[in-house]
Write a protein that holds these residues in place. Structure first.
Motif, PDB file in Angstrom:
ATOM      1  N   SER A   1       8.560   2.008   4.864  1.00 51.82           N
ATOM      2  CA  SER A   1       8.013   2.021   6.224  1.00 51.82           C
ATOM      3  C   SER A   1       8.996   1.424   7.225  1.00 51.82           C
ATOM      4  CB  SER A   1       6.676   1.284   6.275  1.00 51.82           C
ATOM      5  OG  SER A   1       6.812  -0.073   5.901  1.00 51.82           O
ATOM      6  N   TYR A   2       9.778   0.436   6.789  1.00 56.38           N
ATOM      7  CA  TYR A   2      10.739  -0.162   7.716  1.00 56.38           C
ATOM      8  C   TYR A   2      11.934   0.764   7.943  1.00 56.38           C
ATOM      9  CZ  TYR A   2      12.996  -4.000  10.265  1.00 56.38           C
ATOM     10  OH  TYR A   2      13.570  -4.793  11.244  1.00 56.38           O
ATOM     11  N   MET A   3      12.350   1.497   6.907  1.00 62.69           N
ATOM     12  CA  MET A   3      13.389   2.503   7.132  1.00 62.69           C
ATOM     13  C   MET A   3      12.938   3.501   8.184  1.00 62.69           C
ATOM     14  SD  MET A   3      15.447   3.614   3.673  1.00 62.69           S
ATOM     15  CE  MET A   3      14.177   3.532   2.420  1.00 62.69           C
ATOM     16  N   LYS A   4      11.670   3.899   8.124  1.00 66.51           N
ATOM     17  CA  LYS A   4      11.166   4.849   9.113  1.00 66.51           C
ATOM     18  C   LYS A   4      11.156   4.220  10.502  1.00 66.51           C
ATOM     19  CE  LYS A   4       7.592   8.283   9.923  1.00 66.51           C
ATOM     20  NZ  LYS A   4       6.449   9.015   9.366  1.00 66.51           N
ATOM     21  N   GLU A   5      10.711   2.978  10.609  1.00 66.81           N
ATOM     22  CA  GLU A   5      10.698   2.295  11.899  1.00 66.81           C
ATOM     23  C   GLU A   5      12.096   2.137  12.466  1.00 66.81           C
ATOM     24  OE1 GLU A   5       8.585  -1.412  11.652  1.00 66.81           O
ATOM     25  OE2 GLU A   5       6.920  -0.483  10.567  1.00 66.81           O
ATOM     26  N   MET A   6      13.080   1.973  11.591  1.00 65.57           N
ATOM     27  CA  MET A   6      14.468   1.790  12.019  1.00 65.57           C
ATOM     28  C   MET A   6      15.167   3.124  12.305  1.00 65.57           C
ATOM     29  SD  MET A   6      15.399  -1.563  11.875  1.00 65.57           S
ATOM     30  CE  MET A   6      17.092  -1.728  11.331  1.00 65.57           C
TER      31      MET A   6
ATOM     32  N   LYS B   1       8.681  12.533   5.093  1.00 69.16           N
ATOM     33  CA  LYS B   1       8.205  13.852   4.686  1.00 69.16           C
ATOM     34  C   LYS B   1       9.421  14.689   4.287  1.00 69.16           C
ATOM     35  CE  LYS B   1       4.953  15.773   7.150  1.00 69.16           C
ATOM     36  NZ  LYS B   1       4.247  16.353   8.328  1.00 69.16           N
ATOM     37  N   TYR B   2       9.232  15.562   3.305  1.00 63.49           N
ATOM     38  CA  TYR B   2      10.393  16.273   2.770  1.00 63.49           C
ATOM     39  C   TYR B   2       9.936  17.517   2.025  1.00 63.49           C
ATOM     40  CZ  TYR B   2       8.578  13.877  -1.274  1.00 63.49           C
ATOM     41  OH  TYR B   2       7.718  13.417  -2.248  1.00 63.49           O
TER      42      TYR B   2
ATOM     43  N   ARG C   1       1.390  10.857   6.514  1.00 62.89           N
ATOM     44  CA  ARG C   1       2.704  10.671   7.127  1.00 62.89           C
ATOM     45  C   ARG C   1       2.895  11.619   8.298  1.00 62.89           C
ATOM     46  NH1 ARG C   1       5.634  10.980   1.235  1.00 62.89           N
ATOM     47  NH2 ARG C   1       4.152   9.530   0.235  1.00 62.89           N
ATOM     48  N   THR C   2       3.707  11.192   9.240  1.00 61.80           N
ATOM     49  CA  THR C   2       3.972  11.986  10.435  1.00 61.80           C
ATOM     50  C   THR C   2       5.465  12.161  10.631  1.00 61.80           C
ATOM     51  OG1 THR C   2       3.962  10.004  11.830  1.00 61.80           O
ATOM     52  CG2 THR C   2       1.861  11.161  11.555  1.00 61.80           C
TER      53      THR C   2
ATOM     54  N   ARG D   1       0.817  -1.211   0.000  1.00 60.32           N
ATOM     55  CA  ARG D   1       0.000   0.000   0.000  1.00 60.32           C
ATOM     56  C   ARG D   1       0.852   1.262   0.000  1.00 60.32           C
ATOM     57  NH1 ARG D   1      -1.799   3.508   4.048  1.00 60.32           N
ATOM     58  NH2 ARG D   1      -3.674   4.678   3.464  1.00 60.32           N
ATOM     59  N   TYR D   2       0.544   2.159  -0.925  1.00 57.24           N
ATOM     60  CA  TYR D   2       1.172   3.483  -0.975  1.00 57.24           C
ATOM     61  C   TYR D   2       0.567   4.377   0.109  1.00 57.24           C
ATOM     62  CZ  TYR D   2       2.228   8.182  -2.770  1.00 57.24           C
ATOM     63  OH  TYR D   2       2.644   9.494  -2.909  1.00 57.24           O
ATOM     64  N   VAL D   3       1.404   5.030   0.877  1.00 59.66           N
ATOM     65  CA  VAL D   3       0.942   5.916   1.942  1.00 59.66           C
ATOM     66  C   VAL D   3       0.966   7.356   1.430  1.00 59.66           C
ATOM     67  CG1 VAL D   3       1.352   6.759   4.281  1.00 59.66           C
ATOM     68  CG2 VAL D   3       1.821   4.360   3.721  1.00 59.66           C
ATOM     69  N   PRO D   4      -0.192   7.986   1.258  1.00 57.98           N
ATOM     70  CA  PRO D   4      -0.221   9.374   0.782  1.00 57.98           C
ATOM     71  C   PRO D   4       0.504  10.314   1.741  1.00 57.98           C
ATOM     72  CG  PRO D   4      -2.395   8.364   0.635  1.00 57.98           C
ATOM     73  CD  PRO D   4      -1.540   7.432   1.437  1.00 57.98           C
TER      74      PRO D   4
END
Length: 335
Positions: free
Chosen positions: A297-302, A308-309, A21-22, A14-17
Protein backbone atom coordinates in the motif's frame (compact mmCIF):
# COMPACT_ATOMS: atom_id res chain seq x y z
CA UNK A 1 9.82 5.90 21.73
CA UNK A 2 9.35 8.80 19.36
CA UNK A 3 5.94 10.21 18.40
CA UNK A 4 6.58 9.00 14.86
CA UNK A 5 7.01 5.45 16.12
CA UNK A 6 3.52 5.71 17.68
CA UNK A 7 1.87 6.60 14.37
CA UNK A 8 -1.31 4.48 14.04
CA UNK A 9 -1.19 1.55 11.65
CA UNK A 10 -2.61 1.83 8.16
CA UNK A 11 -3.92 -1.66 7.52
CA UNK A 12 -0.70 -3.54 6.86
CA UNK A 13 -2.15 -6.65 8.47
CA UNK A 14 -5.02 -6.82 5.95
CA UNK A 15 -4.97 -8.37 2.47
CA UNK A 16 -6.74 -6.17 -0.08
CA UNK A 17 -8.74 -8.27 -2.57
CA UNK A 18 -8.27 -7.46 -6.25
CA UNK A 19 -11.80 -6.11 -6.62
CA UNK A 20 -11.12 -3.39 -4.04
CA UNK A 21 -8.09 -2.01 -5.86
CA UNK A 22 -8.21 1.07 -8.05
CA UNK A 23 -6.05 2.70 -10.68
CA UNK A 24 -4.10 1.49 -13.67
CA UNK A 25 -2.96 -1.97 -14.63
CA UNK A 26 0.53 -3.31 -15.40
CA UNK A 27 1.78 -6.55 -16.93
CA UNK A 28 3.32 -9.42 -14.96
CA UNK A 29 4.74 -12.48 -16.73
CA UNK A 30 4.54 -15.95 -15.17
CA UNK A 31 6.01 -19.40 -15.74
CA UNK A 32 5.78 -22.56 -13.67
CA UNK A 33 9.20 -23.59 -14.99
CA UNK A 34 11.50 -23.41 -11.97
CA UNK A 35 14.80 -23.78 -13.78
CA UNK A 36 17.43 -21.72 -15.54
CA UNK A 37 15.29 -21.97 -18.68
CA UNK A 38 12.29 -20.59 -16.84
CA UNK A 39 14.37 -17.77 -15.46
CA UNK A 40 15.58 -16.84 -18.94
CA UNK A 41 12.04 -17.08 -20.31
CA UNK A 42 10.59 -14.47 -17.95
CA UNK A 43 13.65 -12.21 -17.93
CA UNK A 44 13.56 -11.88 -21.71
CA UNK A 45 10.06 -10.39 -21.44
CA UNK A 46 11.20 -7.49 -19.25
CA UNK A 47 14.79 -6.75 -20.26
CA UNK A 48 14.34 -4.18 -23.03
CA UNK A 49 15.83 -1.29 -21.01
CA UNK A 50 18.69 -3.23 -19.42
CA UNK A 51 21.78 -1.69 -21.01
CA UNK A 52 25.29 -0.53 -20.22
CA UNK A 53 26.98 -1.68 -17.05
CA UNK A 54 24.52 -4.01 -15.28
CA UNK A 55 24.23 -4.95 -11.63
CA UNK A 56 22.24 -8.02 -10.56
CA UNK A 57 20.86 -7.51 -7.06
CA UNK A 58 20.09 -10.77 -5.31
CA UNK A 59 20.43 -12.28 -1.86
CA UNK A 60 23.49 -14.53 -2.05
CA UNK A 61 22.65 -16.07 1.34
CA UNK A 62 24.25 -17.08 4.59
CA UNK A 63 26.75 -19.99 4.49
CA UNK A 64 25.10 -23.15 3.13
CA UNK A 65 21.70 -21.47 3.04
CA UNK A 66 19.29 -24.12 1.75
CA UNK A 67 16.70 -21.95 0.02
CA UNK A 68 18.56 -19.32 -2.03
CA UNK A 69 18.17 -19.07 -5.80
CA UNK A 70 20.51 -21.73 -7.24
CA UNK A 71 23.71 -20.07 -8.39
CA UNK A 72 23.79 -22.34 -11.46
CA UNK A 73 20.56 -20.71 -12.69
CA UNK A 74 22.10 -17.26 -12.41
CA UNK A 75 25.28 -18.41 -14.12
CA UNK A 76 23.26 -19.74 -17.06
CA UNK A 77 21.21 -16.53 -17.25
CA UNK A 78 24.28 -14.30 -17.37
CA UNK A 79 25.94 -16.50 -19.98
CA UNK A 80 22.85 -16.58 -22.21
CA UNK A 81 21.89 -12.90 -22.31
CA UNK A 82 24.25 -10.59 -24.26
CA UNK A 83 23.56 -7.55 -22.06
CA UNK A 84 24.45 -9.60 -18.95
CA UNK A 85 27.72 -11.14 -20.11
CA UNK A 86 29.76 -8.60 -18.13
CA UNK A 87 27.22 -8.09 -15.32
CA UNK A 88 28.19 -8.19 -11.67
CA UNK A 89 26.18 -9.54 -8.77
CA UNK A 90 25.79 -6.65 -6.31
CA UNK A 91 25.36 -6.89 -2.54
CA UNK A 92 25.97 -4.88 0.63
CA UNK A 93 27.22 -5.92 4.04
CA UNK A 94 24.83 -6.66 6.90
CA UNK A 95 23.88 -4.37 9.78
CA UNK A 96 24.26 -7.15 12.35
CA UNK A 97 27.44 -9.13 13.17
CA UNK A 98 27.72 -12.43 11.34
CA UNK A 99 29.11 -14.07 8.24
CA UNK A 100 28.35 -11.08 5.96
CA UNK A 101 29.12 -8.24 8.41
CA UNK A 102 32.50 -7.27 6.97
CA UNK A 103 33.56 -7.45 3.35
CA UNK A 104 36.14 -10.11 4.23
CA UNK A 105 33.52 -12.27 5.95
CA UNK A 106 31.07 -11.63 3.14
CA UNK A 107 33.50 -12.78 0.46
CA UNK A 108 34.18 -16.02 2.33
CA UNK A 109 30.43 -16.66 2.44
CA UNK A 110 30.11 -15.92 -1.27
CA UNK A 111 32.74 -18.54 -2.01
CA UNK A 112 31.03 -21.12 0.21
CA UNK A 113 27.72 -20.57 -1.58
CA UNK A 114 29.17 -20.82 -5.09
CA UNK A 115 29.04 -17.19 -6.23
CA UNK A 116 32.38 -17.48 -7.99
CA UNK A 117 31.41 -17.47 -11.68
CA UNK A 118 31.17 -13.67 -12.10
CA UNK A 119 32.29 -10.51 -10.30
CA UNK A 120 30.49 -9.85 -7.01
CA UNK A 121 30.54 -6.21 -6.00
CA UNK A 122 30.11 -5.50 -2.29
CA UNK A 123 28.84 -2.02 -3.03
CA UNK A 124 29.68 -0.52 0.38
CA UNK A 125 33.20 -1.98 0.48
CA UNK A 126 34.68 1.47 -0.23
CA UNK A 127 32.15 3.67 1.48
CA UNK A 128 28.74 5.15 0.85
CA UNK A 129 26.82 7.72 -1.10
CA UNK A 130 23.31 9.10 -0.72
CA UNK A 131 20.35 9.07 -3.07
CA UNK A 132 17.33 11.38 -2.65
CA UNK A 133 13.96 10.03 -1.55
CA UNK A 134 11.15 11.93 -3.26
CA UNK A 135 8.02 12.26 -1.16
CA UNK A 136 9.14 10.25 1.85
CA UNK A 137 7.64 10.96 5.27
CA UNK A 138 10.46 9.45 7.34
CA UNK A 139 13.61 10.14 5.34
CA UNK A 140 14.79 12.58 2.69
CA UNK A 141 17.68 10.46 1.45
CA UNK A 142 19.08 6.93 1.67
CA UNK A 143 22.67 5.90 2.25
CA UNK A 144 23.69 3.19 -0.21
CA UNK A 145 26.92 1.51 -1.21
CA UNK A 146 29.10 3.98 -3.08
CA UNK A 147 29.52 1.59 -6.00
CA UNK A 148 25.81 1.70 -6.87
CA UNK A 149 26.29 4.78 -9.00
CA UNK A 150 28.82 2.87 -11.14
CA UNK A 151 25.94 0.96 -12.76
CA UNK A 152 23.68 1.98 -15.64
CA UNK A 153 21.03 -0.70 -15.09
CA UNK A 154 19.83 -2.99 -12.32
CA UNK A 155 18.23 -6.43 -12.53
CA UNK A 156 16.50 -7.14 -9.23
CA UNK A 157 16.45 -10.93 -8.91
CA UNK A 158 14.60 -11.92 -5.76
CA UNK A 159 13.89 -15.13 -3.91
CA UNK A 160 10.34 -14.53 -2.71
CA UNK A 161 9.80 -15.79 0.85
CA UNK A 162 8.77 -14.79 4.36
CA UNK A 163 10.68 -12.58 6.76
CA UNK A 164 10.90 -12.36 10.54
CA UNK A 165 10.28 -8.59 10.62
CA UNK A 166 9.12 -7.65 7.12
CA UNK A 167 6.47 -10.33 6.75
CA UNK A 168 7.65 -11.17 3.25
CA UNK A 169 10.58 -10.53 0.95
CA UNK A 170 9.82 -9.48 -2.60
CA UNK A 171 11.63 -7.06 -4.88
CA UNK A 172 10.82 -4.18 -2.52
CA UNK A 173 12.59 -5.72 0.47
CA UNK A 174 15.45 -7.02 -1.69
CA UNK A 175 16.55 -3.53 -2.71
CA UNK A 176 15.11 -1.49 0.16
CA UNK A 177 17.33 -3.31 2.65
CA UNK A 178 19.77 -4.93 0.24
CA UNK A 179 21.04 -1.74 -1.40
CA UNK A 180 21.22 0.27 1.84
CA UNK A 181 24.77 0.15 3.15
CA UNK A 182 25.50 -1.95 6.20
CA UNK A 183 26.32 0.74 8.73
CA UNK A 184 24.33 3.89 7.89
CA UNK A 185 21.47 3.10 5.51
CA UNK A 186 20.31 -0.01 7.33
CA UNK A 187 20.53 1.87 10.64
CA UNK A 188 18.26 4.62 9.26
CA UNK A 189 15.70 1.94 8.35
CA UNK A 190 15.84 -0.16 11.52
CA UNK A 191 16.85 2.01 14.47
CA UNK A 192 15.25 4.98 16.19
CA UNK A 193 17.72 7.81 16.67
CA UNK A 194 19.32 7.53 20.11
CA UNK A 195 17.95 4.04 20.79
CA UNK A 196 20.10 1.24 22.20
CA UNK A 197 17.86 -1.29 20.43
CA UNK A 198 19.06 -1.69 16.84
CA UNK A 199 15.67 -3.19 15.89
CA UNK A 200 13.57 -0.44 17.52
CA UNK A 201 11.54 0.36 14.38
CA UNK A 202 8.94 -2.26 13.57
CA UNK A 203 5.72 -3.09 11.75
CA UNK A 204 4.14 -0.31 9.68
CA UNK A 205 6.89 2.26 10.12
CA UNK A 206 9.49 -0.35 9.18
CA UNK A 207 7.52 -1.26 6.03
CA UNK A 208 7.38 2.42 5.09
CA UNK A 209 11.09 3.01 5.68
CA UNK A 210 12.01 -0.04 3.61
CA UNK A 211 9.80 1.24 0.80
CA UNK A 212 11.25 4.76 0.95
CA UNK A 213 14.72 3.24 0.65
CA UNK A 214 13.56 1.24 -2.36
CA UNK A 215 12.16 4.35 -4.00
CA UNK A 216 15.59 6.00 -3.85
CA UNK A 217 17.05 3.13 -5.89
CA UNK A 218 14.11 2.82 -8.28
CA UNK A 219 14.16 6.55 -9.01
CA UNK A 220 17.93 6.49 -9.49
CA UNK A 221 17.75 3.87 -12.26
CA UNK A 222 14.53 5.13 -13.82
CA UNK A 223 13.48 2.92 -16.73
CA UNK A 224 16.75 0.97 -16.54
CA UNK A 225 15.59 -1.37 -13.78
CA UNK A 226 13.57 -4.57 -13.96
CA UNK A 227 12.30 -7.15 -11.50
CA UNK A 228 12.13 -10.97 -11.30
CA UNK A 229 10.72 -12.92 -8.31
CA UNK A 230 11.36 -16.65 -7.84
CA UNK A 231 8.62 -18.40 -5.82
CA UNK A 232 10.52 -21.50 -4.74
CA UNK A 233 11.55 -22.92 -1.32
CA UNK A 234 9.38 -20.32 0.42
CA UNK A 235 9.94 -20.58 4.16
CA UNK A 236 8.50 -18.06 6.61
CA UNK A 237 12.17 -17.27 7.22
CA UNK A 238 14.43 -15.06 5.13
CA UNK A 239 17.64 -16.34 3.58
CA UNK A 240 19.44 -14.20 6.16
CA UNK A 241 18.62 -16.98 8.67
CA UNK A 242 20.62 -19.50 6.65
CA UNK A 243 20.54 -23.08 7.93
CA UNK A 244 18.44 -21.91 10.91
CA UNK A 245 15.51 -21.02 8.61
CA UNK A 246 12.16 -22.56 9.44
CA UNK A 247 11.20 -25.60 7.34
CA UNK A 248 9.52 -24.90 4.02
CA UNK A 249 5.82 -25.81 4.05
CA UNK A 250 4.59 -23.64 1.15
CA UNK A 251 4.33 -25.28 -2.29
CA UNK A 252 6.61 -24.04 -5.06
CA UNK A 253 4.83 -21.85 -7.62
CA UNK A 254 7.06 -20.51 -10.40
CA UNK A 255 8.88 -17.40 -11.58
CA UNK A 256 7.34 -13.96 -12.24
CA UNK A 257 8.72 -10.79 -13.83
CA UNK A 258 7.63 -7.22 -14.48
CA UNK A 259 8.96 -3.73 -15.01
CA UNK A 260 6.51 -2.63 -12.29
CA UNK A 261 7.83 -3.46 -8.82
CA UNK A 262 4.47 -3.08 -7.07
CA UNK A 263 2.57 -5.18 -9.59
CA UNK A 264 5.16 -7.95 -9.28
CA UNK A 265 5.22 -8.13 -5.49
CA UNK A 266 1.41 -7.86 -5.37
CA UNK A 267 1.04 -10.69 -7.88
CA UNK A 268 3.22 -12.94 -5.73
CA UNK A 269 1.11 -12.13 -2.67
CA UNK A 270 -2.05 -12.85 -4.67
CA UNK A 271 -0.64 -16.25 -5.68
CA UNK A 272 -0.02 -17.08 -2.03
CA UNK A 273 -3.58 -16.09 -1.08
CA UNK A 274 -4.95 -18.15 -3.99
CA UNK A 275 -3.55 -21.35 -2.44
CA UNK A 276 -5.52 -23.73 -0.28
CA UNK A 277 -5.67 -22.75 3.38
CA UNK A 278 -3.36 -25.53 4.53
CA UNK A 279 -0.78 -24.57 1.89
CA UNK A 280 -0.72 -20.85 2.62
CA UNK A 281 -1.45 -20.74 6.35
CA UNK A 282 2.06 -20.29 7.78
CA UNK A 283 3.25 -17.75 5.23
CA UNK A 284 0.01 -15.74 5.39
CA UNK A 285 0.24 -15.65 9.16
CA UNK A 286 3.81 -14.37 8.94
CA UNK A 287 2.83 -11.64 6.45
CA UNK A 288 -0.21 -10.44 8.37
CA UNK A 289 1.28 -10.48 11.88
CA UNK A 290 4.20 -8.36 10.65
CA UNK A 291 1.91 -5.95 8.75
CA UNK A 292 3.69 -6.87 5.54
CA UNK A 293 0.88 -5.62 3.30
CA UNK A 294 1.97 -2.10 4.19
CA UNK A 295 4.89 -2.58 1.80
CA UNK A 296 2.36 -2.78 -1.03
CA UNK A 297 0.00 0.00 0.00
CA UNK A 298 2.88 2.38 0.67
CA UNK A 299 4.46 1.64 -2.71
CA UNK A 300 1.15 2.63 -4.25
CA UNK A 301 0.96 5.82 -2.17
CA UNK A 302 4.52 6.67 -3.22
CA UNK A 303 3.59 6.32 -6.91
CA UNK A 304 5.85 3.32 -7.48
CA UNK A 305 3.48 1.26 -9.60
CA UNK A 306 0.09 -0.41 -9.88
CA UNK A 307 -1.45 -3.07 -7.66
CA UNK A 308 -3.67 -4.18 -10.56
CA UNK A 309 -2.09 -6.22 -13.33
CA UNK A 310 -2.54 -8.69 -16.15
CA UNK A 311 -0.91 -12.02 -15.26
CA UNK A 312 0.43 -13.48 -18.51
CA UNK A 313 0.94 -17.26 -18.61
CA UNK A 314 4.09 -17.93 -20.64
CA UNK A 315 3.46 -21.68 -20.49
CA UNK A 316 0.11 -21.42 -22.29
CA UNK A 317 0.20 -19.13 -25.33
CA UNK A 318 0.66 -15.98 -23.21
CA UNK A 319 -2.98 -15.88 -22.18
CA UNK A 320 -4.13 -13.77 -19.25
CA UNK A 321 -4.96 -15.90 -16.21
CA UNK A 322 -6.19 -15.46 -12.65
CA UNK A 323 -3.94 -16.42 -9.71
CA UNK A 324 -6.27 -19.33 -8.94
CA UNK A 325 -5.48 -20.84 -12.33
CA UNK A 326 -1.77 -20.38 -11.78
CA UNK A 327 -1.75 -22.34 -8.50
CA UNK A 328 -4.00 -25.19 -9.58
CA UNK A 329 -2.58 -28.62 -8.81
CA UNK A 330 0.34 -27.40 -6.76
CA UNK A 331 2.43 -30.20 -5.36
CA UNK A 332 3.48 -30.12 -1.68
CA UNK A 333 7.01 -28.91 -1.14
CA UNK A 334 9.61 -31.64 -1.05
CA UNK A 335 13.26 -30.85 -0.23
Amino acid sequence: MSDKAKTPGTGGERYVPYGERTGGESVVYFTRDLSAEGLKKVYEKVNSAITGKVGVKLHTGEPHGPNIIPHAWVEELLAAEPELKDAAVVETNTYYPGDRFTTEQHRKTLEINGWTFCPVDIMDEEGTTTLPIKGGKWMEEMSVGSHMTDYDSLLVLTHFKGHMMGGFVGSNKNIGIGCADGRIGKMWIHTLEGSDDMWSIAQEELMERITESTKATVDHFGENITFVNVMRNMSVSCDCEGVAAQPVVTPNVGILASTDILALDQACIDLIYAMKEEERHDLVERIETRHGHRQLSYMKEMGMGNDKYALIDLDNDEVRIQPEKAVENLKPFTP
